[in-house]
Write a protein that holds these residues in place. Sequence first.
Motif, mmCIF file in Angstrom:
data_model
loop_
_atom_site.group_PDB
_atom_site.id
_atom_site.type_symbol
_atom_site.label_atom_id
_atom_site.label_comp_id
_atom_site.label_asym_id
_atom_site.label_seq_id
_atom_site.Cartn_x
_atom_site.Cartn_y
_atom_site.Cartn_z
ATOM 1 N N LYS A 8 -10.109 -8.549 8.664
ATOM 2 C CA LYS A 8 -10.731 -7.233 8.895
ATOM 3 C C LYS A 8 -9.685 -6.124 9.217
ATOM 4 O O LYS A 8 -9.667 -5.124 8.387
ATOM 5 C CB LYS A 8 -11.919 -7.306 9.824
ATOM 6 N N GLU A 9 -8.876 -6.585 10.380
ATOM 7 C CA GLU A 9 -7.866 -5.722 10.481
ATOM 8 C C GLU A 9 -6.879 -5.325 9.389
ATOM 9 O O GLU A 9 -6.172 -4.221 9.130
ATOM 10 C CB GLU A 9 -7.213 -5.926 12.038
ATOM 11 N N PHE A 10 -6.420 -6.471 8.914
ATOM 12 C CA PHE A 10 -5.611 -6.278 7.824
ATOM 13 C C PHE A 10 -6.061 -5.587 6.816
ATOM 14 O O PHE A 10 -5.191 -4.772 6.226
ATOM 15 C CB PHE A 10 -4.992 -7.845 7.292
ATOM 16 N N LEU A 11 -7.297 -5.822 6.459
ATOM 17 C CA LEU A 11 -7.790 -4.947 5.254
ATOM 18 C C LEU A 11 -8.010 -3.462 5.405
ATOM 19 O O LEU A 11 -7.702 -2.635 4.823
ATOM 20 C CB LEU A 11 -9.281 -5.616 4.840
ATOM 21 N N GLU A 12 -8.252 -3.249 6.777
ATOM 22 C CA GLU A 12 -8.354 -1.723 7.280
ATOM 23 C C GLU A 12 -6.945 -1.222 6.962
ATOM 24 O O GLU A 12 -6.706 -0.108 6.613
ATOM 25 C CB GLU A 12 -8.894 -1.530 8.650
ATOM 26 N N GLU A 35 -6.284 -0.471 3.526
ATOM 27 C CA GLU A 35 -6.971 0.590 2.821
ATOM 28 C C GLU A 35 -6.569 1.835 3.312
ATOM 29 O O GLU A 35 -6.218 2.788 2.685
ATOM 30 C CB GLU A 35 -8.547 0.504 3.667
ATOM 31 N N ASN A 36 -6.041 2.003 4.493
ATOM 32 C CA ASN A 36 -5.314 3.267 5.070
ATOM 33 C C ASN A 36 -4.160 3.388 4.211
ATOM 34 O O ASN A 36 -3.746 4.658 4.012
ATOM 35 C CB ASN A 36 -5.152 3.268 6.501
ATOM 36 N N ALA A 37 -3.210 2.373 4.013
ATOM 37 C CA ALA A 37 -1.856 2.743 3.182
ATOM 38 C C ALA A 37 -2.442 3.233 1.780
ATOM 39 O O ALA A 37 -1.549 4.102 1.484
ATOM 40 C CB ALA A 37 -1.216 1.008 3.297
ATOM 41 N N VAL A 38 -3.343 2.728 0.923
ATOM 42 C CA VAL A 38 -3.824 3.193 -0.256
ATOM 43 C C VAL A 38 -4.112 4.534 -0.484
ATOM 44 O O VAL A 38 -3.769 5.277 -1.149
ATOM 45 C CB VAL A 38 -4.754 1.924 -0.976
ATOM 46 N N LEU A 39 -5.019 4.718 0.799
ATOM 47 C CA LEU A 39 -5.553 6.014 0.701
ATOM 48 C C LEU A 39 -4.512 7.125 1.040
ATOM 49 O O LEU A 39 -4.400 7.916 0.466
ATOM 50 C CB LEU A 39 -6.518 6.163 1.946
ATOM 51 N N GLU A 40 -3.473 6.579 1.885
ATOM 52 C CA GLU A 40 -2.454 7.652 2.056
ATOM 53 C C GLU A 40 -1.576 7.863 0.853
ATOM 54 O O GLU A 40 -1.053 8.989 0.469
ATOM 55 C CB GLU A 40 -1.703 7.239 3.185
ATOM 56 N N GLY A 41 -1.162 6.819 -0.040
ATOM 57 C CA GLY A 41 -0.646 6.739 -1.177
ATOM 58 C C GLY A 41 -1.273 7.671 -2.254
ATOM 59 O O GLY A 41 -0.661 8.457 -3.107
ATOM 60 N N VAL A 42 -2.633 7.602 -2.251
ATOM 61 C CA VAL A 42 -3.322 8.409 -3.256
ATOM 62 C C VAL A 42 -3.136 9.829 -2.645
ATOM 63 O O VAL A 42 -3.194 10.654 -3.617
ATOM 64 C CB VAL A 42 -4.987 7.927 -3.128
ATOM 65 N N ARG A 43 -3.299 10.270 -1.410
ATOM 66 C CA ARG A 43 -3.327 11.698 -0.998
ATOM 67 C C ARG A 43 -1.877 12.214 -1.401
ATOM 68 O O ARG A 43 -1.634 13.078 -2.013
ATOM 69 C CB ARG A 43 -3.376 11.578 0.468
#
Length: 296
Positions: free
Chosen positions: A140-144, A147-155
């Motif tokens: 779960k921590e790894f998936l979080e 997700e944060n890394a992907v969202l930062e890339g999208v931003r």
Amino acid sequence: MDGEKTPICYKEINTALRQWILPMFDKRMKALIYKPLCELRDLLVGPKNLIKKRLHKLLDYEVIEGKSKLSYEEQAVANAYKTINTLLLNELPRFNGLALQMIWSMLGTFSCLHRDLAADMEQLFQSFAQQLPHSSCHPKEFLEWVENAVLEGVRKLEILCQSVEETLNAPVVQPVSPSFQRRLKHLTDKHGSGKIFQVTNTVVGTRDFDLNLTKGELVAIISETDTRGDKRRWLVDAGGKKGYVPSSKLIRYHQATEDPPPSPFLPVPGNMTGFRRHSCIPDPNVLHVTSQPLFQ
């Protein structure tokens, strides 16, 4: 750190990624995606030119289609338009269908390439996963974290896209020369500042009363339609000569205001009036800067 286990694992993974996995992925991506896309882009040039030529012929054809009798030249214009129109109606659906098949095929190939990349990386990490710190991380921590890394890339990607769009839509920067200023003043006094537009690309006239203009020239809008009500051709005043220009090649002119660049020298106190920048004789009143030297 050479003797520690974790740096050795990262080094082995990095070496495999740089020397084998990523070069192979890049090579396949260029051969199967990039090269076909470039070829498709080159193929689009022909239909685009044909469509543009058809539009030009259509304007002439609409003028003469209502006549009962046509001259030899008018009949040639009508035949040319009909030929181009028939060719487009017959060939464009086939071309669009083949182009769509190519795009769908490349999209499937793109997905397969990333799937293979993921499989190669999974195989690479299997032999090192238990020796790395993240092996003890809860899923779960790894998936979080993912997700944060992907969202930062999208931003960051959105910021980049916005920056590119602002750059592309920026008005044409025209060097402020005396002739440019004279034309701007003449057109503004005659038509008002709200009617001043700038040419975004070189304009080559193809019909009667069309103007030939270079990129960056200023014009004043007289009418946003031609005599037949076509809004794609605007009547403009180019500083003495008047004629028609495609509206797609005009953009509203905004007066560029540029602040002077900051001086690389520190401000000089008021009592230091004898400061000379290029003097070869040492001046006791010169302000000495101890930072890295500046070159002007």
